[in-house]
Design a protein around this motif. Structure first.
Motif, PDB file in Angstrom:
ATOM      1  N   LEU A 129       0.918  -1.148  -0.132  1.00  0.00           N
ATOM      2  CA  LEU A 129       0.098  -0.067  -0.104  1.00  0.00           C
ATOM      3  C   LEU A 129       0.805   1.631  -0.037  1.00  0.00           C
ATOM      4  O   LEU A 129       0.209   2.390   0.054  1.00  0.00           O
ATOM      5  N   CYS A 132      -0.655   4.097  -2.031  1.00  0.00           N
ATOM      6  CA  CYS A 132      -2.103   4.192  -2.120  1.00  0.00           C
ATOM      7  C   CYS A 132      -2.458   5.554  -1.947  1.00  0.00           C
ATOM      8  O   CYS A 132      -3.594   5.971  -2.249  1.00  0.00           O
ATOM      9  N   LEU A 133      -1.699   6.267  -1.263  1.00  0.00           N
ATOM     10  CA  LEU A 133      -2.358   7.642  -0.858  1.00  0.00           C
ATOM     11  C   LEU A 133      -1.267   8.647  -1.607  1.00  0.00           C
ATOM     12  O   LEU A 133      -0.031   8.756  -1.694  1.00  0.00           O
ATOM     13  N   GLU A 144       3.069   8.324   7.075  1.00  0.00           N
ATOM     14  CA  GLU A 144       2.051   8.443   8.191  1.00  0.00           C
ATOM     15  C   GLU A 144       0.914   8.031   7.818  1.00  0.00           C
ATOM     16  O   GLU A 144       0.083   7.305   8.554  1.00  0.00           O
ATOM     17  N   GLY A 145       0.080   8.684   6.966  1.00  0.00           N
ATOM     18  CA  GLY A 145      -1.166   8.357   6.559  1.00  0.00           C
ATOM     19  C   GLY A 145      -1.244   6.971   6.146  1.00  0.00           C
ATOM     20  O   GLY A 145      -2.141   6.220   6.665  1.00  0.00           O
ATOM     21  N   ASP A 148      -1.311   4.848   9.125  1.00  0.00           N
ATOM     22  CA  ASP A 148      -2.493   5.160  10.084  1.00  0.00           C
ATOM     23  C   ASP A 148      -3.550   4.046   9.359  1.00  0.00           C
ATOM     24  O   ASP A 148      -4.469   3.383  10.114  1.00  0.00           O
ATOM     25  N   LEU A 149      -3.670   4.108   8.057  1.00  0.00           N
ATOM     26  CA  LEU A 149      -4.624   3.438   7.339  1.00  0.00           C
ATOM     27  C   LEU A 149      -4.511   2.065   7.620  1.00  0.00           C
ATOM     28  O   LEU A 149      -5.559   1.245   7.711  1.00  0.00           O
ATOM     29  N   MET A 152      -5.671   0.899  11.117  1.00  0.00           N
ATOM     30  CA  MET A 152      -7.094   0.522  11.202  1.00  0.00           C
ATOM     31  C   MET A 152      -7.539  -0.503  10.411  1.00  0.00           C
ATOM     32  O   MET A 152      -8.374  -1.530  11.067  1.00  0.00           O
ATOM     33  N   THR A 153      -7.023  -0.987   9.286  1.00  0.00           N
ATOM     34  CA  THR A 153      -7.188  -2.133   8.375  1.00  0.00           C
ATOM     35  C   THR A 153      -6.857  -3.232   9.213  1.00  0.00           C
ATOM     36  O   THR A 153      -7.616  -4.431   9.129  1.00  0.00           O
ATOM     37  N   LYS A 155      -6.533  -3.725  12.447  1.00  0.00           N
ATOM     38  CA  LYS A 155      -7.832  -4.050  13.436  1.00  0.00           C
ATOM     39  C   LYS A 155      -8.778  -4.527  13.039  1.00  0.00           C
ATOM     40  O   LYS A 155      -9.618  -5.482  13.601  1.00  0.00           O
ATOM     41  N   LYS A 156      -9.227  -4.234  11.684  1.00  0.00           N
ATOM     42  CA  LYS A 156     -10.379  -4.713  11.289  1.00  0.00           C
ATOM     43  C   LYS A 156     -10.316  -6.133  10.721  1.00  0.00           C
ATOM     44  O   LYS A 156     -11.024  -6.808  10.975  1.00  0.00           O
TER      45      LYS A 156
END
Lengths: 207, 686
Positions: A129, A132-133, A144-145, A148-149, A152-153, A155-156
């Motif tokens: 990734l 990806c941003l 950093e972004g 962070d993403l 979250m992913t 965790k999911k």
């Protein structure tokens, strides 16, 4: 036709008969895919190398991600000899084009598990990734972004909370939310490219 | 909101109509209500005004929106999936999205080619559009048009999610209009088109959800349910072939599918064409059978559907023959249901309309419905002050009183009402301002005014309650009823007037009673100037009854009733004609009025009444002509108007009273003709 090519045809017929039982394809579809293999392979009968395969992925399915295309090649190349023979071609396309939900989940997980250790780790996610941003330019740590993403992913996906994504973690999440199937990048045909491909190369051309 | 279709038949006099529309100024659909009832939705100010910190989730949502803006397709999908995990119905979530500028991104995603992005976006939009600002913004951004376009896509999942989002957006008038203008209705209807086999195989299982095709149909049904709140949409749905598809789906056993399907049907049943189609298609049976289901919401929608369809006589009979009456009574007898206001409104409404058929009243009697209704009435009628603003309660009361009024057509029910003190709560409701309720209250009182004490009754029961009419009088009911004539709503005026007639007719010392209402007679005469046909007919009938008392007849003559009646005589309306003739007939008891009617030009029009096919018109007109013919000049007018052949025909009538009246009238005319001849003969001789 030369004797060699007659022999080859006979051999292919036998292979087709075996493969029809192992895949979702029909006889006719396998024949046409084998024909396509010959075409894409520049006439070579049984060894498609990585470059030609990636060209195929790019031409027919608009794929551009090097890392993933590499992984797809590795998936197809099940005996791991650096090239894709006809049987690997058909078996790979079987899942690629007509896989059931379970088959596709298995496929995607294998693709994303970059080092093949049975888990998708945070580092592997970062690798896939990284871009990806769109970079904001002013950020010091450009990742950093993304990190962070990924957090979250993870965790999911990480249902058993061991910090990495096992196959069963992945499977359960995707079954609950189908959009997560290609979470780390496109590695299957889209609706459109899939349909066009089937129309052009797999459907009987008799009109 | 209140569903005002029709009103209970005012006391069934021969010739009085079975139904009338209640004239309402407010729109009868739920459209107006939504636009007003919105609470101020939370925005950044309200969220931060508490002084407390914003929850952590708020910031996470905002971050995800940012990733959406700067991400490629993969990042977008991941971000959307992560977003969907938050409690999107929570206001802080919705505000976070708005504040981060997320709406435009969502809308833009709908325009891409990417199926996954579209699905991901729709899944989120479906929940967040509950926030009014989001709904308005998405609407402004053209979101609805995009979703309608998506309905044409071949991808079923995409269609499903688009339908679910549209279902939310179409809850508002503007949304419905946009869908309609963009040719969305046929597309939504198409979603319901599934194989018959798929419908039958639908198992009712909490574990396994429906197949994808059926899910799409269900999503479509929810969208239709929202869309059909507009009348125009209802007609378009029918035009697009929606009805047969709904008829197919209603055979399913799956509750999650039945609820939106029946919900849609009951909403559409506001249209007569749907009621007729429902009847013809055999769907009444489906409503009845689903009313036995455990699911309370499903039962409510079935009851609503029956409420609306029971306008039609055949439907009322079908409900009975399919065993639908018992479950309804059961529902209302079950006290645990009484708090569920929506359910009560639907069930009481159904009971009301079903009671319009005598057959059903009989069955309801066996099921002892009336005492239950009266108790329910007493329960609901408490706290009158806040009644005016509690629309739900008013609907329930309207329905209950309507049901009681219809039931009171049967003498045995009148007895029950009388004995269980049902009149007091009814009469109390005259204080209401709701026209629908007042109409039914008036009708109820009118029916009970037929309950007059007979000698048999007083001998049978040891301590009978006073008769219905007596109770009404004791509760000041007649005066209150009379005061309803001042109500601005014409349906209320008419209902009150119809119901006054039995009060006047049956009361002891009727004449005194009527005179005791100050300004009452003047009021009645004044209403003869009304533009409303129902009011005119009802008032005429009341006047016919008032005129039976000599003193009162003199009073209304003084108020100029003769001219007013005469002025109306030219009407073509049979109901008005028959009542008018009766009034004229009775007013002729005062001799001088006969000539006055003649001078006012009432006679010739009356003759033309005899061309009508209505037997009631014949009866009362014959009597009126007879009375009028006692004045010679009227005989001349009648003769010149060609009355004789009509009278000759009437002499052959089956009705004895008609025969006699016609014969006597003819005799008077002949007498006059003879006298003329004699006079001329003598004159010529001289």
């Amino acid at each position: 036709m030369t004797e060699v090519s007659i022999m080859i045809r006979k051999q292919e017929k036998k292979m087709t008969e075996i493969l029809v039982k192992k895949t979702h394809f029909s006889m006719g579809e396998i024949e046409r895919l084998l024909h396509l293999y010959r075409e894409k392979n520049g006439g070579e009968t049984d060894k498609m190398d990585r470059t030609l395969f990636r060209e195929f992925l790019h031409d027919c399915f608009d794929m551009t991600d090097d890392i993933l295309m590499d992984r797809i090649f590795k998936y197809f190349d099940s005996v791991n000899d650096g090239c894709i023979n006809r049987e690997e071609w058909i078996m790979g396309l079987n899942v690629f084009l007509k896989g059931t939900e379970d088959e596709q989940i298995d496929y995607c997980f294998t693709i994303y598990d970059l080092n093949g250790d049975g888990y998708i780790s945070k580092e592997e996610m970062l690798t896939m990734l990284k871009t990806c941003l769109v970079r904001q330019g002013l950020e010091e740590d450009g990742d950093e972004g993304v990190k962070d993403l990924i957090e979250m992913t993870l965790k999911k996906l990480d249902l058993d909370k061991d910090g990495k994504v096992s196959f069963s973690d992945f499977e359960s999440t995707v079954k609950a939310e189908n959009l997560m199937l290609e979470a780390f990048g496109p590695c299957l045909p889209t609706n459109r490219t899939g349909e066009i491909f089937i129309q052009n190369y797999m459907d009987s051309q008799e009109g | 909101l209140i569903i005002m279709n029709s009103v209970v038949s005012p006391v069934s006099y021969s010739g009085s109509p079975q139904q009338q529309e209640v004239k309402e100024d407010i729109v009868s659909s739920s459209e107006e209500e939504e636009e007003e009832e919105e609470d101020a939705a939370a925005d950044m100010k309200t969220l931060t005004s508490g002084g407390g910190d914003l929850p952590q989730e708020f910031w996470q949502v905002q971050k995800l929106v940012r990733y959406l803006k700067v991400g490629n397709q993969t990042a977008t999908i991941i971000a959307l999936c992560n977003l969907a995990d938050f409690d999107l119905k929570a206001q802080y979530c919705q505000v976070a999205i708005i504040d981060a500028g997320g709406l435009e991104v969502m809308a833009n995603l709908l325009e891409t080619d990417d199926v996954k992005c579209k699905i991901g976006s729709l899944k989120i939009l479906k929940d967040i559009v509950e926030h009014p600002d989001i709904r308005k913004s998405i609407t402004k951004m053209g979101g609805i048009e995009l979703m309608v376009q998506i309905l044409s896509d071949s991808n079923k999942k995409l269609k499903l999610h688009a339908a679910e989002s549209l279902a939310k957006l179409a809850k508002y008038k503007k949304g419905r209009r946009i869908v309609r203008k963009n040719n969305g209705i046929p597309k939504v209807v198409d979603l319901l088109d599934v194989d018959n086999t798929k419908v039958e195989n639908c198992i009712d299982n909490n574990e396994v959800d429906l197949s994808l095709d059926m899910q799409v149909a269900r999503g479509g049904a929810y969208a239709l349910w929202s869309l059909c709140k507009s009348k125009k949409n209802r007609m378009l749905i029918k035009k697009a072939g929606g009805f047969p598809l709904l008829a197919k789906l209603i055979k399913s056993k799956n509750i999650s599918l039945l609820i939106p399907v029946i919900g849609t049907l009951q909403e559409c049943a506001a249209e007569k064409s749907y009621c007729m189609a429902i009847q013809a298609e055999g769907m009444v049976q489906d409503f009845v059978s689903n009313m036995l289901n455990d699911n309370i919401e499903l039962r409510r929608h079935c009851a609503s559907a029956i409420f609306k369809c029971a306008q039609e006589e055949e439907t009322r009979a079908l409900v009975k023959s399919n065993g639908g009456l018992e479950p309804l009574v059961e529902l209302i007898k079950d006290h645990s249901n009484h708090d569920n206001k929506e359910l009560m409104a639907a069930v009481t409404g159904a009971l009301w309309k079903l009671s319009m058929s005598d057959d059903n009243v009989k069955t309801f009697q066996e099921l002892e419905l009336v005492p239950v209704l009266i108790n329910l009435l007493k329960e609901n009628a408490e706290g009158l002050d806040d009644l005016q603003f509690n629309l739900g309660k008013i609907q329930i009361l309207t329905n209950i009183v309507g049901a009681i009024a219809e039931s009171a057509k049967a003498p045995q029910n009148r007895e029950t009402i009388r004995e269980t003190g049902g009149l007091k709560p009814v009469i109390k409701l005259i204080a209401s301002t709701s026209p629908g309720l007042l109409v039914n209250v008036a009708a109820c009182i009118g029916q009970m005014a037929e309950d007059v004490e007979t000698i048999e009754q007083s001998m049978q029961t040891p301590n009978p309650a006073p008769s219905g009419l007596d109770q009404i009088r004791n509760l000041d009911g007649v005066r209150l009823l009379w005061s309803l004539l001042k109500n601005p709503n014409e349906s209320v005026q008419a209902a009150a007037a119809w119901s006054l007639s039995p009060c006047i007719r049956n009361a002891e010392n009727s004449g005194d009673m009527v005179r005791s209402f100050v300004g009452g007679l003047e009021l009645v005469c004044g209403l003869l100037e009304s533009k409303d046909q129902q009011v005119l007919a009802a008032i005429s009938f009341a006047i016919a009854n008032i005129a039976k008392d000599k003193e009162n007849l003199a009073v209304i003559t003084d108020h100029g009733v003769i001219h007013k009646l005469a002025r109306l005589a030219v009407t073509q309306d049979d109901l008005l004609r028959s009542k008018l003739a009766e009034a004229i007939s009775n007013c002729c008891e005062l001799e001088t009025n006969r000539a006055l009617f003649g001078k006012a030009g009432a006679v010739a029009p009356l003759v033309s009444y005899l061309t009508s096919v209505d037997l009631e018109v014949h009866r009362t007109t014959a009597a009126a002509l007879h009375q009028l013919s006692k004045d010679p000049w009227n005989c001349v007018t009648m003769h010149q108007s060609g009355v004789v052949p009509h009278l000759l025909r009437l002499i052959g009538s089956e009705d004895e009273a008609v025969q006699e009246a016609a014969a006597d009238c003819l005799q008077n005319i002949r007498k006059l003709a003879l006298a003329c001849e004699k006079f001329r003969y003598q004159h010529n001789k001289a």
